[in-house]
Design a protein around this motif. Structure first.
Motif, PDB file in Angstrom:
ATOM      1  N   LEU A  20      33.856  33.930  42.146  1.00 19.51           N
ATOM      2  CA  LEU A  20      33.999  34.843  42.898  1.00 19.51           C
ATOM      3  C   LEU A  20      33.148  34.196  44.343  1.00 19.51           C
ATOM      4  CD1 LEU A  20      34.595  38.396  41.884  1.00 19.51           C
ATOM      5  CD2 LEU A  20      36.506  36.199  42.766  1.00 19.51           C
ATOM      6  N   SER A  21      33.023  34.522  45.738  1.00 12.60           N
ATOM      7  CA  SER A  21      32.409  33.981  46.839  1.00 12.60           C
ATOM      8  C   SER A  21      32.001  35.609  47.258  1.00 12.60           C
ATOM      9  CB  SER A  21      32.754  32.773  47.312  1.00 12.60           C
ATOM     10  OG  SER A  21      32.699  32.088  46.485  1.00 12.60           O
ATOM     11  N   CYS A  22      31.056  35.647  48.216  1.00 16.66           N
ATOM     12  CA  CYS A  22      30.776  36.713  49.467  1.00 16.66           C
ATOM     13  C   CYS A  22      30.055  35.850  50.140  1.00 16.66           C
ATOM     14  CB  CYS A  22      29.752  37.402  48.372  1.00 16.66           C
ATOM     15  SG  CYS A  22      29.109  39.189  49.094  1.00 16.66           S
ATOM     16  N   ALA A  23      30.432  35.574  51.264  1.00 13.85           N
ATOM     17  CA  ALA A  23      30.436  35.146  51.899  1.00 13.85           C
ATOM     18  C   ALA A  23      28.913  36.744  52.902  1.00 13.85           C
ATOM     19  CB  ALA A  23      31.286  34.550  53.267  1.00 13.85           C
ATOM     20  N   LEU A  24      28.165  36.310  53.738  1.00 16.79           N
ATOM     21  CA  LEU A  24      26.980  36.254  54.231  1.00 16.79           C
ATOM     22  C   LEU A  24      27.137  36.494  55.397  1.00 16.79           C
ATOM     23  CD1 LEU A  24      24.067  37.082  51.908  1.00 16.79           C
ATOM     24  CD2 LEU A  24      26.415  38.381  51.463  1.00 16.79           C
ATOM     25  N   SER A  25      26.958  37.542  56.431  1.00 21.24           N
ATOM     26  CA  SER A  25      26.616  37.029  58.102  1.00 21.24           C
ATOM     27  C   SER A  25      25.862  38.781  58.439  1.00 21.24           C
ATOM     28  CB  SER A  25      27.851  36.733  58.898  1.00 21.24           C
ATOM     29  OG  SER A  25      29.256  37.346  58.567  1.00 21.24           O
ATOM     30  N   GLY A  26      25.539  38.161  59.768  1.00 22.01           N
ATOM     31  CA  GLY A  26      25.132  39.103  60.454  1.00 22.01           C
ATOM     32  C   GLY A  26      23.758  39.893  59.567  1.00 22.01           C
ATOM     33  N   LEU A  27      23.122  39.355  58.310  1.00 22.01           N
ATOM     34  CA  LEU A  27      21.908  39.738  58.042  1.00 22.01           C
ATOM     35  C   LEU A  27      20.498  39.612  57.945  1.00 22.01           C
ATOM     36  CD1 LEU A  27      23.367  40.648  54.543  1.00 22.01           C
ATOM     37  CD2 LEU A  27      22.556  42.072  55.331  1.00 22.01           C
ATOM     38  N   THR A  28      20.003  40.438  59.231  1.00 21.25           N
ATOM     39  CA  THR A  28      19.087  39.501  59.129  1.00 21.25           C
ATOM     40  C   THR A  28      17.296  39.857  58.907  1.00 21.25           C
ATOM     41  OG1 THR A  28      18.822  41.823  60.517  1.00 21.25           O
ATOM     42  CG2 THR A  28      19.853  39.571  61.628  1.00 21.25           C
ATOM     43  N   PHE A  29      17.288  40.611  57.672  1.00 21.40           N
ATOM     44  CA  PHE A  29      16.669  40.958  56.698  1.00 21.40           C
ATOM     45  C   PHE A  29      16.424  39.809  55.685  1.00 21.40           C
ATOM     46  CE2 PHE A  29      16.865  45.086  58.308  1.00 21.40           C
ATOM     47  CZ  PHE A  29      18.425  45.237  58.661  1.00 21.40           C
ATOM     48  N   VAL A  30      15.123  40.061  55.052  1.00 15.76           N
ATOM     49  CA  VAL A  30      15.320  39.046  54.364  1.00 15.76           C
ATOM     50  C   VAL A  30      14.782  38.908  52.832  1.00 15.76           C
ATOM     51  CG1 VAL A  30      13.806  37.093  55.712  1.00 15.76           C
ATOM     52  CG2 VAL A  30      12.751  38.847  54.549  1.00 15.76           C
ATOM     53  N   ASP A  31      15.069  40.698  52.862  1.00 14.99           N
ATOM     54  CA  ASP A  31      14.311  41.804  51.776  1.00 14.99           C
ATOM     55  C   ASP A  31      15.793  42.374  51.633  1.00 14.99           C
ATOM     56  OD1 ASP A  31      11.929  44.723  50.601  1.00 14.99           O
ATOM     57  OD2 ASP A  31      13.485  43.015  49.382  1.00 14.99           O
ATOM     58  N   TYR A  32      16.514  41.853  50.712  1.00 15.58           N
ATOM     59  CA  TYR A  32      17.875  42.760  50.237  1.00 15.58           C
ATOM     60  C   TYR A  32      18.107  42.967  49.251  1.00 15.58           C
ATOM     61  CZ  TYR A  32      20.539  38.472  52.234  1.00 15.58           C
ATOM     62  OH  TYR A  32      20.937  37.120  52.298  1.00 15.58           O
ATOM     63  N   ALA A  33      19.342  43.044  48.530  1.00 17.46           N
ATOM     64  CA  ALA A  33      19.867  42.721  46.932  1.00 17.46           C
ATOM     65  C   ALA A  33      21.619  43.060  47.363  1.00 17.46           C
ATOM     66  CB  ALA A  33      20.210  43.558  46.483  1.00 17.46           C
ATOM     67  N   ILE A  34      22.026  42.033  46.942  1.00 21.31           N
ATOM     68  CA  ILE A  34      24.025  41.723  46.784  1.00 21.31           C
ATOM     69  C   ILE A  34      24.313  42.552  45.833  1.00 21.31           C
ATOM     70  CG2 ILE A  34      25.681  39.974  46.743  1.00 21.31           C
ATOM     71  CD1 ILE A  34      23.994  40.732  49.610  1.00 21.31           C
ATOM     72  N   GLY A  35      25.725  43.394  45.164  1.00 25.56           N
ATOM     73  CA  GLY A  35      25.527  43.955  43.826  1.00 25.56           C
ATOM     74  C   GLY A  35      26.387  43.253  43.954  1.00 25.56           C
ATOM     75  N   TRP A  36      28.202  42.914  42.967  1.00 27.69           N
ATOM     76  CA  TRP A  36      29.195  43.029  42.743  1.00 27.69           C
ATOM     77  C   TRP A  36      29.665  44.028  41.735  1.00 27.69           C
ATOM     78  CZ3 TRP A  36      32.871  39.814  44.745  1.00 27.69           C
ATOM     79  CH2 TRP A  36      32.094  38.406  45.509  1.00 27.69           C
ATOM     80  N   PHE A  37      31.173  44.749  42.908  1.00 27.39           N
ATOM     81  CA  PHE A  37      31.496  45.770  42.091  1.00 27.39           C
ATOM     82  C   PHE A  37      32.691  46.171  41.516  1.00 27.39           C
ATOM     83  CE2 PHE A  37      27.003  48.923  42.423  1.00 27.39           C
ATOM     84  CZ  PHE A  37      27.239  48.385  43.485  1.00 27.39           C
ATOM     85  N   ARG A  38      33.349  47.095  40.748  1.00 24.73           N
ATOM     86  CA  ARG A  38      35.097  46.255  40.550  1.00 24.73           C
ATOM     87  C   ARG A  38      35.545  47.827  40.691  1.00 24.73           C
ATOM     88  NH1 ARG A  38      34.763  43.103  35.115  1.00 24.73           N
ATOM     89  NH2 ARG A  38      34.504  45.390  33.404  1.00 24.73           N
ATOM     90  N   GLN A  39      37.289  47.886  40.964  1.00 20.33           N
ATOM     91  CA  GLN A  39      37.488  48.922  40.800  1.00 20.33           C
ATOM     92  C   GLN A  39      39.270  48.304  40.125  1.00 20.33           C
ATOM     93  OE1 GLN A  39      37.693  51.329  44.011  1.00 20.33           O
ATOM     94  NE2 GLN A  39      37.896  53.320  42.950  1.00 20.33           N
ATOM     95  N   ALA A  40      38.963  49.022  39.751  1.00 20.82           N
ATOM     96  CA  ALA A  40      40.530  49.082  38.670  1.00 20.82           C
ATOM     97  C   ALA A  40      41.271  50.018  38.624  1.00 20.82           C
ATOM     98  CB  ALA A  40      40.553  48.884  36.450  1.00 20.82           C
ATOM     99  N   PRO A  41      42.719  49.826  38.859  1.00 19.57           N
ATOM    100  CA  PRO A  41      43.917  51.019  38.737  1.00 19.57           C
ATOM    101  C   PRO A  41      43.981  51.994  38.546  1.00 19.57           C
ATOM    102  CG  PRO A  41      44.948  48.739  38.648  1.00 19.57           C
ATOM    103  CD  PRO A  41      43.360  48.492  38.177  1.00 19.57           C
ATOM    104  N   GLY A  42      43.545  53.191  38.520  1.00 14.10           N
ATOM    105  CA  GLY A  42      43.091  54.914  38.560  1.00 14.10           C
ATOM    106  C   GLY A  42      41.434  54.994  37.650  1.00 14.10           C
ATOM    107  N   LYS A  43      41.225  53.475  38.058  1.00 17.02           N
ATOM    108  CA  LYS A  43      39.154  54.496  37.780  1.00 17.02           C
ATOM    109  C   LYS A  43      38.759  54.409  38.497  1.00 17.02           C
ATOM    110  CE  LYS A  43      40.173  52.446  32.218  1.00 17.02           C
ATOM    111  NZ  LYS A  43      39.792  50.898  31.633  1.00 17.02           N
ATOM    112  N   GLU A  44      36.784  55.041  38.443  1.00 14.68           N
ATOM    113  CA  GLU A  44      36.277  55.077  39.417  1.00 14.68           C
ATOM    114  C   GLU A  44      35.059  53.440  39.437  1.00 14.68           C
ATOM    115  OE1 GLU A  44      34.473  59.311  38.743  1.00 14.68           O
ATOM    116  OE2 GLU A  44      33.382  57.538  38.241  1.00 14.68           O
ATOM    117  N   ARG A  45      35.426  53.268  40.228  1.00 17.10           N
ATOM    118  CA  ARG A  45      34.058  51.235  41.563  1.00 17.10           C
ATOM    119  C   ARG A  45      33.292  51.910  40.311  1.00 17.10           C
ATOM    120  NH1 ARG A  45      33.484  50.556  46.871  1.00 17.10           N
ATOM    121  NH2 ARG A  45      36.173  50.425  46.794  1.00 17.10           N
TER     122      ARG A  45
END
Length: 125
Positions: A20-45
């Motif tokens: 999977l890829s997550c393309a980022l734009s507009g993030l002018t900060f240098v201090d940030y974290a990127i997380g991956w989350f998932r949500q299955a049908p009928g379940k919480e993220r």
């Protein structure tokens, strides 16, 4: 405007791999974290993995440890989630999200400020 766009989802057989890829734009900060989350049908993220772009520290949920790898490419402003040995229970919509000025590293969803629209991952048995 901050935007996160996921791609790379699809249908794969159990035991297979996807990146999977997550393309980022507009993030002018240098201090940030990127997380991956998932949500299955009928379940919480739930949180899957995250990376601190400042110090490159990473974190994985126990359910994916040893199978998934998170990485980033600063030149391409993209964060990847390499998923190997996929299982049917990995089936979900996968989202990436950005946490500005993270304290430590973790997958607490309320701390994430910006979210992508998600990409579907389906693992057949």
């Amino acid at each position: 405007e901050v935007q996160l766009v996921e791609s790379g989802g699809g249908l794969v057989q159990a035991g297979g791999s996807l990146r999977l890829s997550c393309a980022l734009s507009g993030l002018t900060f240098v201090d940030y974290a990127i997380g991956w989350f998932r949500q299955a049908p009928g379940k919480e993220r739930e949180g899957v993995s995250c990376i601190n772009r400042h110090d490159s520290s990473t974190y994985y949920a126990d359910s994916v440890k040893g199978r998934f790898t998170i990485s980033s490419d600063s030149a391409k402003n993209t964060v990847y989630l390499q998923m190997n040995s996929l299982k049917p229970e990995d089936t979900a919509v996968y989202y990436c999200a950005a946490e500005i000025k993270p304290v430590g590293i973790g997958l607490a969803m309320p701390l994430y400020d910006y979210w992508g629209q998600g990409t579907q991952v389906t693992v057949s048995s």
